[in-house]
Design a protein around this motif. Structure first.
Motif, PDB file in Angstrom:
ATOM      1  N   ALA A 291     -20.139  57.036 -20.194  1.00  0.00           N
ATOM      2  CA  ALA A 291     -19.190  57.659 -19.398  1.00  0.00           C
ATOM      3  C   ALA A 291     -18.399  58.833 -20.247  1.00  0.00           C
ATOM      4  CB  ALA A 291     -17.954  56.702 -19.089  1.00  0.00           C
ATOM      5  N   GLY A 292     -17.031  58.752 -20.205  1.00  0.00           N
ATOM      6  CA  GLY A 292     -16.451  60.061 -20.737  1.00  0.00           C
ATOM      7  C   GLY A 292     -15.600  59.911 -22.022  1.00  0.00           C
ATOM      8  N   HIS A 293     -15.217  58.496 -22.394  1.00  0.00           N
ATOM      9  CA  HIS A 293     -14.531  58.298 -23.644  1.00  0.00           C
ATOM     10  C   HIS A 293     -15.194  56.962 -24.492  1.00  0.00           C
ATOM     11  CE1 HIS A 293     -11.880  60.104 -20.465  1.00  0.00           C
ATOM     12  NE2 HIS A 293     -11.405  60.464 -21.812  1.00  0.00           N
ATOM     13  N   VAL A 294     -16.444  56.441 -24.009  1.00  0.00           N
ATOM     14  CA  VAL A 294     -16.793  55.215 -24.768  1.00  0.00           C
ATOM     15  C   VAL A 294     -18.257  55.519 -25.522  1.00  0.00           C
ATOM     16  CG1 VAL A 294     -17.937  52.978 -24.304  1.00  0.00           C
ATOM     17  CG2 VAL A 294     -16.222  53.817 -22.792  1.00  0.00           C
ATOM     18  N   VAL A 295     -17.878  55.031 -27.033  1.00  0.00           N
ATOM     19  CA  VAL A 295     -18.854  55.071 -28.077  1.00  0.00           C
ATOM     20  C   VAL A 295     -19.326  53.840 -28.188  1.00  0.00           C
ATOM     21  CG1 VAL A 295     -19.781  55.919 -30.205  1.00  0.00           C
ATOM     22  CG2 VAL A 295     -18.286  57.401 -28.756  1.00  0.00           C
ATOM     23  N   GLY A 296     -20.735  53.192 -27.906  1.00  0.00           N
ATOM     24  CA  GLY A 296     -20.901  51.864 -28.391  1.00  0.00           C
ATOM     25  C   GLY A 296     -22.060  51.952 -29.410  1.00  0.00           C
ATOM     26  N   VAL A 297     -21.938  50.902 -30.210  1.00  0.00           N
ATOM     27  CA  VAL A 297     -22.903  50.735 -31.183  1.00  0.00           C
ATOM     28  C   VAL A 297     -23.319  49.245 -31.401  1.00  0.00           C
ATOM     29  CG1 VAL A 297     -21.253  50.258 -33.190  1.00  0.00           C
ATOM     30  CG2 VAL A 297     -23.292  51.359 -33.845  1.00  0.00           C
ATOM     31  N   THR A 298     -24.596  48.887 -31.675  1.00  0.00           N
ATOM     32  CA  THR A 298     -25.025  47.714 -31.818  1.00  0.00           C
ATOM     33  C   THR A 298     -24.750  46.919 -32.937  1.00  0.00           C
ATOM     34  OG1 THR A 298     -27.196  48.306 -32.932  1.00  0.00           O
ATOM     35  CG2 THR A 298     -27.309  48.371 -30.350  1.00  0.00           C
ATOM     36  N   THR A 299     -24.756  45.714 -33.099  1.00  0.00           N
ATOM     37  CA  THR A 299     -24.488  44.813 -34.087  1.00  0.00           C
ATOM     38  C   THR A 299     -25.364  45.153 -35.269  1.00  0.00           C
ATOM     39  OG1 THR A 299     -25.601  42.851 -33.311  1.00  0.00           O
ATOM     40  CG2 THR A 299     -23.067  43.114 -32.703  1.00  0.00           C
ATOM     41  N   TYR A 300     -26.428  45.211 -34.916  1.00  0.00           N
ATOM     42  CA  TYR A 300     -27.475  45.561 -35.971  1.00  0.00           C
ATOM     43  C   TYR A 300     -27.207  46.757 -36.911  1.00  0.00           C
ATOM     44  CZ  TYR A 300     -31.775  46.666 -38.598  1.00  0.00           C
ATOM     45  OH  TYR A 300     -32.700  47.035 -39.457  1.00  0.00           O
ATOM     46  N   ALA A 301     -27.021  48.032 -36.040  1.00  0.00           N
ATOM     47  CA  ALA A 301     -26.462  49.180 -36.883  1.00  0.00           C
ATOM     48  C   ALA A 301     -25.158  49.231 -37.358  1.00  0.00           C
ATOM     49  CB  ALA A 301     -26.288  50.392 -35.822  1.00  0.00           C
ATOM     50  N   LEU A 302     -24.158  48.062 -36.914  1.00  0.00           N
ATOM     51  CA  LEU A 302     -22.984  47.967 -37.618  1.00  0.00           C
ATOM     52  C   LEU A 302     -23.167  47.362 -38.976  1.00  0.00           C
ATOM     53  CD1 LEU A 302     -20.020  48.460 -37.317  1.00  0.00           C
ATOM     54  CD2 LEU A 302     -19.483  46.251 -35.911  1.00  0.00           C
ATOM     55  N   ASN A 303     -23.887  46.269 -38.958  1.00  0.00           N
ATOM     56  CA  ASN A 303     -23.929  45.229 -40.145  1.00  0.00           C
ATOM     57  C   ASN A 303     -25.073  45.560 -41.074  1.00  0.00           C
ATOM     58  OD1 ASN A 303     -21.669  44.040 -39.093  1.00  0.00           O
ATOM     59  ND2 ASN A 303     -22.939  42.907 -37.667  1.00  0.00           N
ATOM     60  N   GLU A 304     -26.220  46.274 -40.740  1.00  0.00           N
ATOM     61  CA  GLU A 304     -27.452  46.244 -41.380  1.00  0.00           C
ATOM     62  C   GLU A 304     -27.593  47.588 -42.267  1.00  0.00           C
ATOM     63  OE1 GLU A 304     -28.737  43.471 -42.272  1.00  0.00           O
ATOM     64  OE2 GLU A 304     -27.779  42.226 -40.615  1.00  0.00           O
ATOM     65  N   ILE A 305     -27.318  48.741 -41.756  1.00  0.00           N
ATOM     66  CA  ILE A 305     -27.621  50.060 -42.291  1.00  0.00           C
ATOM     67  C   ILE A 305     -26.573  50.356 -43.158  1.00  0.00           C
ATOM     68  CG2 ILE A 305     -29.282  50.381 -40.376  1.00  0.00           C
ATOM     69  CD1 ILE A 305     -26.965  52.445 -39.252  1.00  0.00           C
ATOM     70  N   PRO A 306     -26.604  51.275 -44.047  1.00  0.00           N
ATOM     71  CA  PRO A 306     -25.806  51.720 -44.691  1.00  0.00           C
ATOM     72  C   PRO A 306     -24.514  52.543 -44.137  1.00  0.00           C
ATOM     73  CG  PRO A 306     -27.706  52.060 -45.963  1.00  0.00           C
ATOM     74  CD  PRO A 306     -28.029  51.564 -44.531  1.00  0.00           C
ATOM     75  N   SER A 307     -23.294  52.971 -44.680  1.00  0.00           N
ATOM     76  CA  SER A 307     -22.558  53.464 -43.975  1.00  0.00           C
ATOM     77  C   SER A 307     -22.649  54.939 -43.691  1.00  0.00           C
ATOM     78  CB  SER A 307     -21.029  53.388 -44.754  1.00  0.00           C
ATOM     79  OG  SER A 307     -20.568  52.131 -44.779  1.00  0.00           O
ATOM     80  N   SER A 308     -23.527  55.857 -44.501  1.00  0.00           N
ATOM     81  CA  SER A 308     -24.092  57.112 -44.226  1.00  0.00           C
ATOM     82  C   SER A 308     -24.775  57.005 -43.163  1.00  0.00           C
ATOM     83  CB  SER A 308     -24.776  57.598 -45.569  1.00  0.00           C
ATOM     84  OG  SER A 308     -25.806  56.833 -45.821  1.00  0.00           O
ATOM     85  N   ASN A 309     -25.843  56.026 -42.855  1.00  0.00           N
ATOM     86  CA  ASN A 309     -26.752  56.199 -41.774  1.00  0.00           C
ATOM     87  C   ASN A 309     -25.841  55.745 -40.529  1.00  0.00           C
ATOM     88  OD1 ASN A 309     -28.529  56.633 -43.881  1.00  0.00           O
ATOM     89  ND2 ASN A 309     -29.842  55.025 -43.185  1.00  0.00           N
ATOM     90  N   LEU A 310     -24.883  54.995 -40.704  1.00  0.00           N
ATOM     91  CA  LEU A 310     -24.205  54.462 -39.408  1.00  0.00           C
ATOM     92  C   LEU A 310     -23.327  55.829 -38.975  1.00  0.00           C
ATOM     93  CD1 LEU A 310     -23.072  52.545 -37.374  1.00  0.00           C
ATOM     94  CD2 LEU A 310     -21.369  51.733 -39.061  1.00  0.00           C
ATOM     95  N   ALA A 311     -22.941  56.479 -40.017  1.00  0.00           N
ATOM     96  CA  ALA A 311     -22.021  57.602 -39.591  1.00  0.00           C
ATOM     97  C   ALA A 311     -22.880  58.842 -38.985  1.00  0.00           C
ATOM     98  CB  ALA A 311     -21.434  58.327 -41.013  1.00  0.00           C
ATOM     99  N   ALA A 312     -24.178  58.811 -39.337  1.00  0.00           N
ATOM    100  CA  ALA A 312     -24.927  59.745 -38.781  1.00  0.00           C
ATOM    101  C   ALA A 312     -25.206  59.330 -37.083  1.00  0.00           C
ATOM    102  CB  ALA A 312     -26.219  60.055 -39.552  1.00  0.00           C
ATOM    103  N   VAL A 313     -25.450  58.096 -37.056  1.00  0.00           N
ATOM    104  CA  VAL A 313     -25.552  57.580 -35.656  1.00  0.00           C
ATOM    105  C   VAL A 313     -24.572  58.079 -34.798  1.00  0.00           C
ATOM    106  CG1 VAL A 313     -26.294  55.539 -34.433  1.00  0.00           C
ATOM    107  CG2 VAL A 313     -27.337  55.902 -36.368  1.00  0.00           C
ATOM    108  N   LEU A 314     -23.173  57.617 -35.375  1.00  0.00           N
ATOM    109  CA  LEU A 314     -21.876  57.965 -34.609  1.00  0.00           C
ATOM    110  C   LEU A 314     -21.829  59.405 -34.262  1.00  0.00           C
ATOM    111  CD1 LEU A 314     -19.598  55.466 -36.315  1.00  0.00           C
ATOM    112  CD2 LEU A 314     -20.717  55.158 -33.957  1.00  0.00           C
TER     113      LEU A 314
END
Length: 477
Positions: A291-314
């Motif tokens: 939509a216009g204001h929602v950013v969703g992320v999976t629990t795997y991406a949130l808990n399993e990958i390093p913060s730098s990779n999660l930042a790249a996904v976001l």
């Protein structure tokens, strides 16, 4: 048996035997002071109280002494009234062959204790003589030794926090435009115009045909104005929860997610509260801009990958929002939905007609195919400017979607996440290679998409995306 004569008496008189208890058959021997011993098996009479008559003592309060029951020796206790006789149904206590009854004052009659059962439910055994009473130890059920405690599994190590927080606690610049529409977004809207026109015709036909002209136009205007709900935050959140199955992050999830999100938005000049963070319960490495204001992320991406990779996904998903890809895609889909429904309904009618015709004859089936073909050709000839874009729209939308993914990758690279985004893409490629290797080991071959199927994919392959990131990787950004 009688008592011996008292030696202090001046002149002993004749000694008479004690009268027996009623029911005793053996009389005393003549001229003897001592009664004859009882025959084996006979009932031995109990002696009377000293100085009393040879009759049983009366019951308390009774004028006439009550004789004991036949053959029931009931010796009275000294100084107490005789106990009441047993009921006829009660069996008499066993006698001891050859044993003489005790004299008054020689001690209480022995009791007959019953041994307690060895364990619950066992039949009790009774002792047959005056033996010492022993108290059996209480029954203790066998105890099962407690199982050894299972050592708790060590907690999973959290994903490493290797992000370079450049803007932690510092002021950041704010971009002039928090959301825009790049060429990809405008292309999505342009491709959706034919579908929008078909939908408008469908809505107008039903609204005017069923409700009349005045009410029909009100329905048409309401449908046109409904597109503004794409930017209405409560409606967006409801759409994300119920359609896309997203949820609000938990406290520990928010504690990990928000610092990374603040760093990403700080580098882009976007205020962090402009967008709503949500979580999807999934074991896949993925994220979504909805939509216009929602950013969703999976629990795997949130808990399993390093913060730098999660930042790249976001950062990649933020690129979809700032480029306008999310809201234009949803808006185009909403306005083309009535036309999609009408097309699906017509296809269903055509399938039913073909099946019904095939039941009757082959000629009937041919006539149905001829009618459908003439209808399609007439549509191309009469309104080619509508039908041709409708046929080409899926391929054009897929192409625009692939271009939008590459633009979002460049947005993440511009924010300094090119190496980390490349690591995520390498992870995707490794997963695909693993699946192919497993299929080859089982003797199967995965079906690769053909030419037209490739044209309908909305995401470019990993090699294409990595190749687009190479200029950023060579610069070390």
């Amino acid at each position: 048996m009688s008592y011996p004569p008292d030696p202090a008496a001046p002149e002993p008189g004749p000694v008479y035997p004690d009268p027996p208890y009623p029911g005793t058959p053996a009389p005393p021997y003549p001229g003897s002071a001592v009664p004859a011993p009882p025959y084996p098996g006979s009932v031995v009479p109990s002696p009377p109280y000293p100085g009393s008559a040879a009759s049983a003592p009366p019951y308390p309060g009774s004028a006439v002494p009550a004789p004991p029951y036949p053959e029931t020796p009931a010796p009275p206790y000294p100084g107490s009234a005789a106990p009441p006789p047993p009921y006829p149904e009660t069996p008499a206590p066993p006698s001891y062959p050859g044993g003489a009854p005790q004299y008054p004052g020689a001690g209480a009659a022995p009791s007959y204790p019953a041994a307690p059962p060895a364990h619950p439910g066992a039949t009790p055994t009774y002792q047959s003589g005056p033996q010492p009473t022993a108290t059996a130890p209480p029954y203790i059920p066998p105890q099962t030794p407690p199982a050894a405690p299972t050592p708790a599994a060590p907690p999973e190590a959290p994903a490493p926090d290797d992000l370079d927080y450049r803007h932690a606690g510092s002021r950041i610049h704010v971009a002039a435009h928090q959301r825009g529409a790049d060429a990809t977004a405008i292309g999505q809207l342009a491709v959706q115009v034919p579908g929008f026109l078909v939908s408008l015709a469908v809505v107008a036909s039903f609204a005017v045909g069923i409700l009349g002209t005045a009410m029909g136009w009100l329905v048409i205007l309401a449908w046109l104005a409904s597109g503004a709900l794409v930017f209405h935050r409560p409606t967006e959140l409801a759409f994300a929860r119920h359609v896309m199955k997203l949820r609000a992050p938990l406290a520990e999830e928010r504690a990990r997610l928000e610092p990374i999100w603040r760093e990403v938005t700080a580098r882009a000049g976007i205020e962090a509260h402009t967008y709503e963070l949500m979580v999807e319960n999934s074991t896949d490495l993925n994220a979504v801009a909805a939509a216009g204001h929602v950013v969703g992320v999976t629990t795997y991406a949130l808990n399993e990958i390093p913060s730098s990779n999660l930042a790249a996904v976001l950062a990649h998903e933020l690129g979809h929002h700032t480029g306008g890809h999310a809201w234009t895609g949803l808006l185009g889909y909403w306005y083309s939905l009535p036309g999609r429904i009408a097309w699906a309904f017509m296809r269903g009618i055509a399938r039913i007609a073909i099946r019904v015709a095939s039941v009757f004859s082959l000629a009937a089936t041919g006539m149905v195919y001829l009618f459908i073909g003439m209808f399609v050709i007439g549509g191309f000839v009469a309104a080619w400017y509508i039908t041709v874009p409708l046929v080409a729209a899926p391929y054009l939308l897929a192409y625009v979607g692939r271009q939008g993914e590459l633009r979002a990758d460049r947005q993440a690279a511009d924010l300094g996440f090119a190496p980390h985004l490349a690591q995520v893409l390498y992870h995707f490629q490794a997963q695909e290679d693993t699946v192919k290797a497993q299929a080859a080991a089982q003797g199967r071959q995965l079906k690769e998409p053909g030419g037209l199927a490739k044209l309908l994919t909305t995401h470019p392959d990993n090699h294409t995306r990595l190749q687009a990131l190479e200029p950023y990787l060579q610069l070390g950004r």
